[in-house]
Design an enzyme around this catalytic site. Sequence first.
Site, short mmCIF file in Angstrom:
data_model
loop_
_atom_site.label_atom_id
_atom_site.label_comp_id
_atom_site.label_asym_id
_atom_site.label_seq_id
_atom_site.Cartn_x
_atom_site.Cartn_y
_atom_site.Cartn_z
CB THR A 48 7.76 -21.45 3.74
OG1 THR A 48 8.29 -22.61 3.10
CG2 THR A 48 7.36 -20.43 2.69
CB THR A 127 3.92 -26.32 4.98
OG1 THR A 127 4.69 -26.18 3.78
CG2 THR A 127 3.40 -24.97 5.43
CE LYS A 200 3.13 -28.43 1.44
NZ LYS A 200 4.53 -27.97 1.55
CD GLU A 319 -7.12 -56.14 -1.43
OE1 GLU A 319 -6.89 -56.64 -2.54
OE2 GLU A 319 -6.95 -54.94 -1.15
#
Length: 364
Positions: A48, A127, A200, A319
């Site tokens: 971008t 990104t 992000k 677990e």
Amino acid sequence: MLIMRHAIYARCLAAALAAAAALLPARAALAQETAALPRVAVLATGGTIAGQADTRAANAYNAGAVGAQQLVQAVPGIDKLARLSTEQVASIGSQDMNDKVWFALARRIQALFDHNEADAVVITHGTDTLEETAFFLDNVLHTDKPVVLVGSMRPSTATSADGPSNLYEAVEVAASPSARGRGVMVVLNDTIQSARGTTKTNTTSVQTFASPNSGPIGYVDPASVRFFTPAFQPDAHKYALPSGDQLPRVEIVYSHANMDGVPVEHAIASGAKGIVLAGVGDGNTSQSALEALQRAAKQGIVVVRSTRVGSGFVNRNVEVNDDTSGFAVSLDLNPQKARVLTQLLIANGVTAPAQVQKAFAATY
């Protein structure tokens, strides 16, 4: 008349020579000041930050349309921070980032440092997968010199583009003497993040990168670079790049309600050498999926439990009985970074569950 003209010419020439002589000290000082600046190589991959607007929608753009030199030239004052060189490594949106580009970046950066051609490197990147590239490079580069990844959330043609300020501050961080020995860093929106910690967190906000478990390692503005953590980048846990341009196949399986073992079986059938579970909660999943993962582990496939939750650690044997199942857990690493580390481990011959777990815990 001719004598008068010669006299006027002589006076003008003398004045010009005197003016030029007066500028020599200033020019020499400027040249000396420029030579003292650190050498920063800017490697562009697209994204971008190099995007241009497209008419298909109000906020549409095409990633990677602007070249490295254009990006640098669009940032006022950046040449006062460092002696800059630019290279175009790729021109893609980071959704298309791949092993070939990763290997090219790693080899070029290592060569720049090994041959003393740069004091620091800045990588412009989309990104979407920036955190994965940063984490990959952090695990394969053998250097204490700064490497900084930078991107933007708005294209270069946007009315309020964040790319120029982000790029300025990325170079500022890379050029800072205090940036050495900190591994690969990510700089956006005045914030310095570690490659391991950052992710992000928002689809469109300029404040998208955060480190949920560790917090940022520093902040930057046009006047200052401030780190909160000590510089410490051990080289003991670095990994070698495999021959060729491809890492082993590792699949991420996403856990959800009403899940069966089919996604795991598909990963096995596709030839995966490793499987990362993006589990619910503390890296858990349905009984059917767990049984399929246990079968995968018995076949020698590396299985790592991570979580789809945005923060927190995945702990062993809470677990799920990891000891008997032959699983490793990702601790603080999200699924996408756990996948990268698993790929590097397999490529370096580390596949035994205990050794895989040791590698995930290397910095703790």
